[in-house]
Design a protein around this motif. Structure first.
Motif, PDB file in Angstrom:
ATOM      1  N   ILE A 131       3.037   9.369   1.972  1.00  0.00           N
ATOM      2  CA  ILE A 131       2.686   8.933   0.621  1.00  0.00           C
ATOM      3  C   ILE A 131       2.048   7.556   0.705  1.00  0.00           C
ATOM      4  O   ILE A 131       2.249   6.815   1.672  1.00  0.00           O
ATOM      5  N   ALA A 132       1.254   7.246  -0.316  1.00  0.00           N
ATOM      6  CA  ALA A 132       0.578   5.942  -0.348  1.00  0.00           C
ATOM      7  C   ALA A 132       1.600   4.829  -0.577  1.00  0.00           C
ATOM      8  O   ALA A 132       2.654   5.062  -1.181  1.00  0.00           O
ATOM      9  N   PRO A 133       1.310   3.600  -0.093  1.00  0.00           N
ATOM     10  CA  PRO A 133       2.244   2.484  -0.291  1.00  0.00           C
ATOM     11  C   PRO A 133       2.612   2.260  -1.748  1.00  0.00           C
ATOM     12  O   PRO A 133       3.773   1.982  -2.070  1.00  0.00           O
ATOM     13  N   SER A 134       1.630   2.372  -2.668  1.00  0.00           N
ATOM     14  CA  SER A 134       1.928   2.149  -4.087  1.00  0.00           C
ATOM     15  C   SER A 134       2.883   3.207  -4.624  1.00  0.00           C
ATOM     16  O   SER A 134       3.782   2.913  -5.432  1.00  0.00           O
ATOM     17  N   GLU A 135       2.720   4.468  -4.133  1.00  0.00           N
ATOM     18  CA  GLU A 135       3.615   5.549  -4.558  1.00  0.00           C
ATOM     19  C   GLU A 135       5.022   5.311  -4.005  1.00  0.00           C
ATOM     20  O   GLU A 135       6.022   5.525  -4.702  1.00  0.00           O
ATOM     21  N   ALA A 136       5.105   4.845  -2.751  1.00  0.00           N
ATOM     22  CA  ALA A 136       6.415   4.558  -2.153  1.00  0.00           C
ATOM     23  C   ALA A 136       7.129   3.477  -2.948  1.00  0.00           C
ATOM     24  O   ALA A 136       8.323   3.597  -3.260  1.00  0.00           O
ATOM     25  N   ALA A 137       6.398   2.415  -3.317  1.00  0.00           N
ATOM     26  CA  ALA A 137       6.991   1.324  -4.096  1.00  0.00           C
ATOM     27  C   ALA A 137       7.508   1.837  -5.433  1.00  0.00           C
ATOM     28  O   ALA A 137       8.610   1.475  -5.884  1.00  0.00           O
ATOM     29  N   ALA A 138       6.713   2.695  -6.093  1.00  0.00           N
ATOM     30  CA  ALA A 138       7.119   3.242  -7.399  1.00  0.00           C
ATOM     31  C   ALA A 138       8.387   4.092  -7.270  1.00  0.00           C
ATOM     32  O   ALA A 138       9.293   4.015  -8.116  1.00  0.00           O
ATOM     33  N   GLN A 156       2.047  -3.665   3.163  1.00  0.00           N
ATOM     34  CA  GLN A 156       0.929  -2.769   3.466  1.00  0.00           C
ATOM     35  C   GLN A 156      -0.240  -2.987   2.503  1.00  0.00           C
ATOM     36  O   GLN A 156      -1.405  -2.874   2.882  1.00  0.00           O
ATOM     37  N   LEU A 157       0.099  -3.326   1.245  1.00  0.00           N
ATOM     38  CA  LEU A 157      -0.929  -3.524   0.224  1.00  0.00           C
ATOM     39  C   LEU A 157      -1.542  -4.931   0.276  1.00  0.00           C
ATOM     40  O   LEU A 157      -2.467  -5.236  -0.476  1.00  0.00           O
TER      41      LEU A 157
END
Length: 767
Positions: free
Chosen positions: A91-98, A123-124
């Motif tokens: 999954i994308a870093p932003s999705e993982a954070a969410a 990562q972002l």
């Protein structure tokens, strides 16, 4: 986390460290399945990290997905699933954070979730938010040590290596088996496996160190290679593989010996190899490396102290003595070498070291503080009775007997001091001084010839060498050679009484004067003999005046310097001294007086002297700075202020600037003066002429005798010139042009006269 689980996690980390991945995976699987380990998030995280290394994250995700419906700790399993997807880039870093944020909203805060958000932010490229979330993870669980690693990487990326190193150190200390490259970690793990007879694991534990160096740095340090060969030789020996052990040991010795012959090998490398040899081979071979370190010219105090304390603590006093005796041959001045050698001797002599050193410290206090002489002598005899091989103590007792006038006993102790410590420069100089004055001068010169007075020596030692050499040549009646050497030491300390007395004696013997003037003054004889009788200076001063009349200006200047010191810096002697300095060498004298400012002679009068000397050199701007500095002193009498204002006014006039201020300062000077003199009026008149106030200038000049001095006649001519009476001005000036220029000041007056004389331009336009 209970202790048993901690130990099993550590064991898993050790297995991963030596690349026993399958065994580690099995152990971690059992741990997360156990009652004590299933709720420990750190164990789950380590399991995920291992799966990432083995590229088996898909399989692990399936296991956690199947476990989810029946798991008692839903929050942990859901967090692990998101972590698996994040670590596997599923999954994308932003999705993982969410997703982590959602888990916190549903289940509450956890170190693992905040760590996951921090990793996603890193990562972002949102480094500040990454730092915040890593810190949150540690706030919730200080044992969540992987957050330290995250913080270190973020700070490295921000360019803050200091903070990066700090957090990496915290991570490495808390989780040593998670990081390759730390020597202690590899060494301890190797020993751990060797004790457990897990020989292959022990080899891997130590060999991965050189592998890390090759992969990350491109080469492996020599000392690491030596350690690895000795360590693996021991492992081979423990396995009964004698031939392999012998081969590895031989290669280790060959590498170690290469460091001995390479002068570029760093000190810490030699010390490391010596410690390795102590651990794996023999103390005798290690001592070869310790001696190599101690004999190096640039040996550091820290390593010298470590070697000394090591052998003294082990009770190896004979070895310590041998090592530091060798070091003394190269470093006879080094305080740490000398101390370790002294303690070795004391230990071998059976002396109570602590008691002896306390007595030695008391001795230092008595000597430096001019303490009670009876106590000092008693203490010295007490120390010598305990141990007679301390050169410092022998030197101190020699000094005491010398002051008491017992030359014979002093000589015995000086001889002993030099015998013990002849390589030490200070000891040799002290001995040479005694021999020069109480024995044969040639013997002292032999000692001095062994000491090079090069620029690398401390200035105090160079001064002492020059002084003793100058004294030697003076005793040999070679006054010219003595004077040549003495001038070097006078550059270093131009106000030293002993140097000045010898300079005067040398110059008097070399001067072309009548025999009566060459006789040594009673004052000089009393000073050189150390007699405390009162000094009578009248005859000395009269003789200095006669010497100056015979144009022996260098000798007169030296005598007036001595007189000034003994007159405690009186103004009369200072004015005489400055006049002599101007006749001799004003430039050299400025150096002498600047040196004097750093002594207790510092006063407004020294500033006046420096200003006067710079005026003599016609460096008027610099002179003005010193006269201004003179006025900044809080306690300055009116007469001195008067002099300062007058000199400043004169400087402004001759610099062709600040004429109004020159008038003001000249008036101030006259108001403050005890009595009116021609010089003050002359300066004021000159200032009036510069600003075109001819009537005022004439009124002042009318009160001065026209024939009193050349400068007044110059101003009288200038007054006529300004009034348009050029012919009359020329008649006044013409005789001045035939006079000999005795100073730069009069030379500049003559230059001005010539300019007006030939240009014929109005005075104000010329300026």
């Amino acid at each position: 986390m209970i202790r048993a689980v901690e130990q099993q996690l550590e064991e898993a980390n050790k297995l991963i460290f030596v690349k026993r991945y399958a065994d580690a995976e099995h152990l971690l699987t059992d741990l997360v399945a156990s009652e004590d380990g299933r709720d420990e998030a750190l164990i789950h995280f380590r399991r995920i990290e291992l799966a990432a290394m083995l590229k088996s994250l898909d399989k692990l995700r399936q296991q956690y997905t199947q476990l989810l419906p029946k798991a008692a700790n839903q929050a942990l399993i859901e967090t692990c699933l998101v972590t698996i997807q994040q670590q596997g880039d599923m999954i994308a870093p932003s999705e993982a954070a969410a997703q982590f944020q959602e888990l916190i909203r549903i289940h509450g805060a956890s170190a693992a979730a905040y760590y996951g958000i921090g990793y996603a932010m890193e990562q972002l490229g949102s480094f500040e938010r990454a730092i915040f979330n890593y810190q949150q993870a540690l706030n919730i669980d200080p044992n969540w040590v992987v957050a330290y690693f995250g913080l270190s990487q973020v700070h490295y990326q921000l360019g803050d290596d200091k903070k990066g190193d700090h957090f990496f150190y915290l991570f490495e200390r808390a989780a040593p088996y998670n990081v390759y490259g730390n020597f202690e970690t590899h060494r301890q793990l190797c020993q751990d496996f060797l004790q457990r007879e897990r020989f292959s694991d022990a080899e891997v534990a130590i060999q991965t160190l050189s592998t890390w160096w090759m992969e990350n740095k491109g080469s492996c340090p020599l000392e690491i290679q030596v350690y690895e060969l000795f360590a693996t030789a021991r492992i081979s020996e423990s396995q009964g593989e004698t031939a392999q052990s012998s081969d590895r040991r031989q290669r280790a010795h060959s590498l170690a010996d290469s460091a001995l012959v390479d002068e570029k090998v760093a000190e810490h490398v030699l010390y490391f190899i010596a410690k390795v040899l102590e651990d794996f081979d023999s103390l005798t071979r290690a001592c070869v490396f310790y001696e190599k370190i101690l004999r190096r010219k640039n040996a550091s105090s820290q390593v010298i102290q470590k070697i000394g304390s090591q052998f003294l603590a082990l009770g190896e006093f004979e070895i310590s003595k041998e090592l530091f005796t060798a070091a003394y041959q190269v470093h006879p001045e080094h305080s740490d070498v000398r101390f370790c050698l002294l303690v070795s001797h004391l230990k071998l002599a059976g002396v109570n070291v602590e008691e002896y050193l306390i007595g030695r410290e008391r001795l230092r206090q008595l000597v430096s503080g001019n303490g009670d002489k009876v106590e000092l002598l008693a203490l010295l005899h007490s120390l010598i009775a305990k141990f007679a091989g301390d050169s410092d103590v022998q030197g101190h007792i020699a000094d005491v007997y010398l002051k008491l006038g017992n030359i014979e006993r002093a000589g015995k102790h000086f001889d002993k001091m030099y015998q013990i410590d002849h390589l030490n420069r200070s000891t040799a100089l002290k001995y040479a001084n005694f021999v020069l004055h109480y024995r044969e001068a040639d013997q002292a010169n032999v000692i001095l010839d062994r000491i090079s007075a090069d620029a690398s020596l401390p200035s105090e030692d160079r001064a002492e060498i020059y002084w003793l050499k100058a004294s030697f040549y003076a005793r040999k009646k070679n006054f010219s050679e003595s004077l040549q050497i003495l001038r070097k030491v006078l550059k270093m300390d131009p106000w030293n009484v002993s140097y000045l007395v010898q300079e005067i004696i040398n110059l008097m013997n070399l001067a072309t004067m009548d025999a009566e003037q060459k006789k040594i003054d009673p004052v000089l004889s009393l000073i050189t003999s150390g007699d405390d009788s009162p000094l009578t200076w009248q005859e000395f001063d009269q003789k200095t005046d006669r010497i100056e009349q015979q144009h022996a200006y260098e000798l007169a200047y030296a005598r007036r310097k001595l007189r000034y010191l003994y007159a405690n810096g009186s103004d009369d002697t200072l004015q005489d001294l400055v006049r002599s300095a101007c006749r001799q060498d004003a430039a050299m004298a400025t150096y002498d007086f600047i040196k004097l400012l750093n002594t207790n002679f510092d006063s407004y009068s020294i500033c006046w002297a420096l200003g006067t000397l710079y005026k003599e050199l016609w460096q008027l701007e610099t002179a003005g700075v010193w006269f201004e500095q003179m006025l900044m002193y809080a306690q300055i009498p009116a007469a001195a202020k008067s002099r300062a204002y007058l000199e400043l006014a004169d400087c402004f006039i001759w610099q062709n600037r600040s004429f109004e201020k020159a008038v003001e300062y000249a008036k101030l000077s006259l108001d403050l003066a005890d009595k009116q003199d021609n010089r003050g009026n002359r300066t004021l008149a000159h200032a009036y002429l510069k600003i075109g106030q001819i009537r005022h200038a004439k009124q002042v000049l009318d009160h001065i005798d026209t024939d009193s001095d050349p400068e007044t006649r110059y101003l009288q001519g200038l007054l006529q010139y300004r009034n348009g009476a050029r012919e009359q001005a020329n008649r006044i000036w013409k005789p001045l042009l035939t006079l000999r220029s005795e100073s730069l000041r009069f030379h500049n007056i003559k230059q001005d006269i010539l300019r007006y004389y030939f240009d014929g331009a109005p005075y104000l336009k010329v300026n």
